[in-house]
Design a protein around this motif. Structure first.
Motif, PDB file in Angstrom:
ATOM      1  N   ARG A 307      14.331 -36.997 -22.750  1.00 25.89           N
ATOM      2  CA  ARG A 307      14.122 -38.190 -22.001  1.00 25.89           C
ATOM      3  C   ARG A 307      16.066 -39.157 -22.709  1.00 25.89           C
ATOM      4  N   ASN A 308      16.311 -39.064 -23.454  1.00 16.71           N
ATOM      5  CA  ASN A 308      17.698 -39.138 -24.054  1.00 16.71           C
ATOM      6  C   ASN A 308      18.882 -38.905 -24.169  1.00 16.71           C
ATOM      7  N   ARG A 309      19.061 -37.501 -24.169  1.00 17.27           N
ATOM      8  CA  ARG A 309      20.036 -36.258 -23.858  1.00 17.27           C
ATOM      9  C   ARG A 309      20.186 -36.160 -22.746  1.00 17.27           C
ATOM     10  N   HIS A 310      21.378 -36.975 -22.048  1.00 15.46           N
ATOM     11  CA  HIS A 310      21.565 -36.878 -20.395  1.00 15.46           C
ATOM     12  C   HIS A 310      22.650 -35.702 -20.037  1.00 15.46           C
ATOM     13  N   GLY A 313      24.323 -34.128 -13.783  1.00 14.51           N
ATOM     14  CA  GLY A 313      23.240 -33.350 -12.256  1.00 14.51           C
ATOM     15  C   GLY A 313      23.996 -32.780 -11.234  1.00 14.51           C
ATOM     16  N   ARG A 319      24.848 -38.404 -13.890  1.00 14.42           N
ATOM     17  CA  ARG A 319      24.178 -37.308 -14.810  1.00 14.42           C
ATOM     18  C   ARG A 319      22.060 -37.786 -14.677  1.00 14.42           C
ATOM     19  N   LEU A 320      21.599 -37.382 -15.579  1.00 19.45           N
ATOM     20  CA  LEU A 320      20.214 -36.950 -15.105  1.00 19.45           C
ATOM     21  C   LEU A 320      19.766 -36.613 -16.972  1.00 19.45           C
ATOM     22  N   PRO A 321      18.515 -37.161 -17.541  1.00 17.57           N
ATOM     23  CA  PRO A 321      17.888 -36.474 -18.934  1.00 17.57           C
ATOM     24  C   PRO A 321      17.216 -35.186 -18.622  1.00 17.57           C
ATOM     25  N   VAL A 322      17.609 -34.461 -19.492  1.00 19.62           N
ATOM     26  CA  VAL A 322      17.674 -33.147 -19.382  1.00 19.62           C
ATOM     27  C   VAL A 322      15.325 -32.759 -19.406  1.00 19.62           C
TER      28      VAL A 322
END
Length: 609
Positions: A307-310, A313, A319-322
């Motif tokens: 959730r925290n690693r972006h 996108g 940008r999105l969480p991995v």
């Protein structure tokens, strides 16, 4: 109701609480004290410590556990309570979990009599002034401990036993017998020789070290460093060590009277040995508990990090969480389903330990053994997914994941090597197998039918057992040739048996929940786990008319649909594991701002240009 609708209608905290009740069930009362104790600052691991500094820390913490217990009689006598401790210890520190298993289960457990009382004065051991250890396996004798060479010769004139190590292969292998951690006493497995007659393997209470070091006529040497949790594993030998007659752990399986006469109510020497090492099955449940607890905590870390690693996108500016990527969250969702199944399988194994003395003893023994092997193997797979999904940072020691990967390798070997255990399970399944005629049952059944999924797994198990039976019958008449011919397919059957038992225990947990969103969500978890177990057997089930071609085609797409439905609920699912926040202290991967661990106050990014 779709997963997204489920999230909109029911607060995540409420669903997670329902699932938490399923995870811990009626054992919650045994969990909370350990969660609180191990959340304390005193159990946070030292950073940058040497191996021996860490070991001293471990033995000091073992004494803190002892202080919290007071008299551990109830803990040692109740495998469920003991296993609950291991669920939390294993993630806090795998070495501490290993030492606790040895001290409380193998050592103190063996000193508890059939009536639940201590068989001797154990004050120094319950206070952990003396650390208990267990010396059974030898360099040349692991799973075949019945062939061990260490001897305990009874000397009638002095009413003592004389312990000797007769060969290099007879040295005790990997007990924690170094002087590190203070005075230690061991239970030593040795062949009892009375009047020149071998009476079988018994346990003997033998002081090993004191404050000054190793005691006379005993030799210990540290084995090479082991990756992961570094216990003080050693080689240990005996050169004519004398102990009194009271040192022998005697009972109905064997005793020596005041006249120096040996007697036993158990005629077979192998059965006498099994009575002596009766705590090993309890140890298998403790090892399973530790593996489950560590896997739960590892998945909490992995989901948080995802959730925290972006990352970049689908458009240049996005940008999105991995975790949003199917390639990333898919393996984690399947790992979560596996860990729920591991959790329920282990819990049922702990319950069945109480059946080992009754009419269902053989079935209970098989169930516990299969659970240990299957759970620790799956723990390895889950740990590998956690490591990969967390990338290069997961290889750093301060994030704890590497230690867990190495710890599960130890669990796979501890309390009996998994392959040897599963070979025994396979032999037991084959012994009771009877050929059956398969009746097609696919008509009117769907892959959403939990009971039918279990029937299909049972059918796959029978197919492999029938292959094993046929292979054994076609092999040459020699015993080894017949065993080898049957063992391959029988081991496949044992794996299906374990997966089926895990699926059924998970489904029982689903059935035990009240109607509502929590039960629906856990039902999806069960469905994903059970369906995954069928994929390798589609051809066999099709050939026997138990699945149709269309249903086999449906399986992979059903898996994809379930993963998609469960992914939005990942935080709810791992939130039910109730891992204390304090457990993640000093682990950057678990922090919302994991980049903070790499910040440098003097870095140019802190200066305006």
């Amino acid at each position: 109701m779709s997963a997204s609708a489920l999230a909109d209608v029911v607060p995540a905290a409420d669903v997670s609480e329902v699932l938490r009740q399923a995870v811990f069930d009626e054992w919650e009362q045994w969990h909370e004290p350990w969660r609180q104790l191990l959340s304390g600052e005193r159990f946070r691991r030292l950073s940058h410590s040497s191996a021996d500094e860490h070991l001293r820390w471990v033995y000091e913490r073992l004494r803190l556990v002892g202080e919290a217990l007071g008299d551990p009689l109830e803990l040692v006598g109740d495998p469920v309570r003991l296993a609950c401790l291991h669920e939390w210890l294993a993630f806090v520190d795998p070495t501490l979990a290993a030492v606790a298993t040895i001290h409380y289960n193998l050592f103190l457990g063996a000193l508890q009599g059939p009536d639940g009382t201590w068989t001797r004065n154990v004050g120094d051991f319950t206070s952990v002034e003396q650390v208990g250890t267990f010396l059974l396996t030898e360099v040349a004798h692991g799973n075949d401990v019945a062939a061990m060479e260490t001897t305990a010769v009874y000397d009638r004139d002095t009413d003592t036993f004389v312990l000797r190590t007769p060969s290099v292969g007879a040295q005790k292998f990997m007990p924690n017998t170094s002087p590190v951690g203070g005075a230690k006493t061991g239970l030593v497995g040795a062949r009892l020789i009375v009047g020149g007659i071998d009476r079988g393997v018994f346990l003997f209470l033998v002081p090993l070290t004191d404050a000054a070091g190793v005691l006379p006529r005993i030799g210990t040497s540290r084995l090479p460093a082991r990756l992961g949790s570094p216990l003080d594993h050693s080689l240990t030998w005996f050169d004519g060590v004398r102990v009194g007659r009271e040192a022998m752990l005697s009972g109905a399986h064997g005793r020596i009277d005041d006249h120096g006469v040996f007697s036993s109510d158990v005629p077979e020497r192998r059965n006498r040995m099994m009575r002596s090492i009766a705590r090993v099955p309890v140890g298998r449940v403790c090892v399973s508990a530790g593996t489950v607890g560590a896997a739960r905590a590892g998945l909490v870390m992995a989901v948080r990090y995802g959730r925290n690693r972006h990352i970049a996108g689908l458009t240049e500016s996005a940008r999105l969480p991995v975790f949003a990527l199917r390639s990333h969250h898919g393996p984690l969702i399947e790992a979560i389903a596996t860990v729920y199944a591991m959790n329920m399988f282990y819990r049922e194994a702990a319950r069945r330990l109480g059946d080992r003395g009754g009419p269902g003893a053989a079935e209970a023994e098989m169930f516990v053994s299969a659970a240990k092997a299957w759970i620790t193997w799956r723990g390895r797979e889950v740990g590998a997914q956690v490591r990969e999904r967390c990338g290069a940072q997961a290889l750093l020691v301060n994030n704890g994941i590497v230690d867990q990967l190495m710890a599960v390798e130890g669990a796979i070997t501890a309390e009996g090597d998994n392959q040897a255990i599963m070979a025994q399970v396979a032999a037991g399944l084959l012994m009771r197998h009877r050929p059956e005629v398969f009746v097609p049952t696919s008509r009117g059944r769907t892959l959403g039918d939990a009971e039918w999924l279990h029937e299909l797994l049972a059918a796959a198990e029978r197919i492999w057992l029938e292959r094993a039976r046929e292979a054994r019958g076609a092999a040459p008449a020699q015993a080894l040739a017949r065993r080898n011919a049957a063992m391959g397919p029988a081991l496949r059957a044992a794996q299906v048996y374990a997966h089926r038992q895990a699926a059924q225990t998970l489904n029982s947990a689903v059935a035990g929940l009240p109607e509502g969103e929590g039960r629906e969500l856990l039902g999806r978890v069960h469905l994903l786990f059970a369906v995954r177990g069928l994929e390798a057997h589609g051809g066999d089930l099709l050939r026997h008319g138990l699945l149709t071609g269309e249903q086999i085609d449906e399986v992979p797409m059903l898996v994809e649909r379930l993963v998609a439905e469960l992914a939005p609920q990942a935080d709810v699912l791992v939130g039910a594991f109730s891992v204390p926040e304090e457990f993640f202290a000093g682990m950057p991967l678990a922090a919302a701002d994991y980049l903070g661990a790499y910040d440098d106050a003097g870095g140019p990014w802190h200066r305006q240009v």
